[in-house]
Design a protein around this motif. Sequence first.
Motif, mmCIF file in Angstrom:
data_model
loop_
_atom_site.group_PDB
_atom_site.id
_atom_site.type_symbol
_atom_site.label_atom_id
_atom_site.label_comp_id
_atom_site.label_asym_id
_atom_site.label_seq_id
_atom_site.Cartn_x
_atom_site.Cartn_y
_atom_site.Cartn_z
ATOM 1 N N LEU A 290 27.606 38.918 33.773
ATOM 2 C CA LEU A 290 28.919 39.568 33.825
ATOM 3 C C LEU A 290 28.856 40.837 34.668
ATOM 4 C CD1 LEU A 290 31.867 39.724 32.863
ATOM 5 C CD2 LEU A 290 31.033 40.945 30.848
ATOM 6 N N LEU A 291 27.820 41.633 34.467
ATOM 7 C CA LEU A 291 27.654 42.865 35.232
ATOM 8 C C LEU A 291 27.514 42.566 36.727
ATOM 9 C CD1 LEU A 291 27.336 45.935 35.109
ATOM 10 C CD2 LEU A 291 24.903 45.589 34.736
ATOM 11 N N THR A 292 26.746 41.544 37.057
ATOM 12 C CA THR A 292 26.579 41.149 38.455
ATOM 13 C C THR A 292 27.916 40.722 39.053
ATOM 14 O OG1 THR A 292 24.302 40.469 38.076
ATOM 15 C CG2 THR A 292 25.387 39.544 40.009
ATOM 16 N N GLU A 293 28.691 39.963 38.298
ATOM 17 C CA GLU A 293 30.004 39.525 38.788
ATOM 18 C C GLU A 293 30.943 40.708 38.983
ATOM 19 O OE1 GLU A 293 31.326 36.594 35.963
ATOM 20 O OE2 GLU A 293 29.734 35.194 36.509
ATOM 21 N N LEU A 294 30.947 41.636 38.054
ATOM 22 C CA LEU A 294 31.808 42.811 38.173
ATOM 23 C C LEU A 294 31.418 43.655 39.386
ATOM 24 C CD1 LEU A 294 32.122 43.917 34.452
ATOM 25 C CD2 LEU A 294 33.919 42.940 35.887
ATOM 26 N N LEU A 295 30.122 43.818 39.614
ATOM 27 C CA LEU A 295 29.665 44.572 40.775
ATOM 28 C C LEU A 295 30.033 43.860 42.070
ATOM 29 C CD1 LEU A 295 26.186 45.752 39.476
ATOM 30 C CD2 LEU A 295 28.214 47.164 39.856
ATOM 31 N N HIS A 296 29.958 42.549 42.060
ATOM 32 C CA HIS A 296 30.326 41.772 43.240
ATOM 33 C C HIS A 296 31.813 41.965 43.559
ATOM 34 C CE1 HIS A 296 30.129 38.574 46.187
ATOM 35 N NE2 HIS A 296 31.155 37.979 45.606
ATOM 36 N N VAL A 297 32.667 41.919 42.529
ATOM 37 C CA VAL A 297 34.103 42.139 42.718
ATOM 38 C C VAL A 297 34.348 43.551 43.244
ATOM 39 C CG1 VAL A 297 36.304 42.385 41.489
ATOM 40 C CG2 VAL A 297 34.826 40.419 41.020
ATOM 41 N N ARG A 298 33.661 44.527 42.672
ATOM 42 C CA ARG A 298 33.820 45.915 43.114
ATOM 43 C C ARG A 298 33.413 46.078 44.578
ATOM 44 N NH1 ARG A 298 29.582 50.322 41.582
ATOM 45 N NH2 ARG A 298 28.635 49.178 43.264
ATOM 46 N N ASP A 299 32.280 45.449 44.936
ATOM 47 C CA ASP A 299 31.803 45.552 46.320
ATOM 48 C C ASP A 299 32.766 44.877 47.293
ATOM 49 O OD1 ASP A 299 29.610 46.936 45.380
ATOM 50 O OD2 ASP A 299 28.241 45.221 45.498
ATOM 51 N N LYS A 300 33.396 43.780 46.865
ATOM 52 C CA LYS A 300 34.376 43.103 47.721
ATOM 53 C C LYS A 300 35.593 43.998 47.952
ATOM 54 C CE LYS A 300 33.926 38.159 47.551
ATOM 55 N NZ LYS A 300 34.541 36.905 47.141
ATOM 56 N N LYS A 301 36.008 44.709 46.906
ATOM 57 C CA LYS A 301 37.176 45.590 47.022
ATOM 58 C C LYS A 301 36.890 46.754 47.967
ATOM 59 C CE LYS A 301 39.373 44.643 42.603
ATOM 60 N NZ LYS A 301 39.786 45.191 41.309
ATOM 61 N N LYS A 302 35.626 47.230 47.979
ATOM 62 C CA LYS A 302 35.262 48.337 48.852
ATOM 63 C C LYS A 302 35.230 47.925 50.312
ATOM 64 C CE LYS A 302 32.550 51.300 45.829
ATOM 65 N NZ LYS A 302 31.207 51.865 45.598
ATOM 66 N N ALA A 303 34.906 46.645 50.556
ATOM 67 C CA ALA A 303 34.751 46.146 51.937
ATOM 68 C C ALA A 303 36.081 45.962 52.653
ATOM 69 C CB ALA A 303 34.006 44.829 51.925
#
Length: 132
Positions: A119-132
Amino acid sequence: MKNPGQRIKNRRLELKITQKELASRVGVAHVTISQWERNDTSPRGDRLLSLSEALHCEASWVLRGDVVPNTPLSATSSARDLLTPKENVLLDLFSGLPASEQEQLIAMLKEKKRHYAQLLTELLHVRDKKKA
């Protein structure tokens, strides 16, 4: 400290452990610790959880610096002194269970930890996508 790499390095130095020692505790190559400390890469999922355990801090502190890490007691303290009150309660409860129940509980907790890391990995992935 502005980034995760700086927090990891400073915390490691506070605990007086080498990159190799930390790598051994986390289960990664010492080169990985070096990459994290240089902020070339960031720990994710299970590695992040293992790192936070080894550094006696919360995963959120490693990533965002928002929670102050615990300072471990001196080496002369007993193992029970190193545990939080909640951890001592859990240890007492766990010790009171039959061995078969202990094994089931360990399996359940491992699955919960795996799920949390995913779950943490998925949340970080979503966050990183939003930053890009």
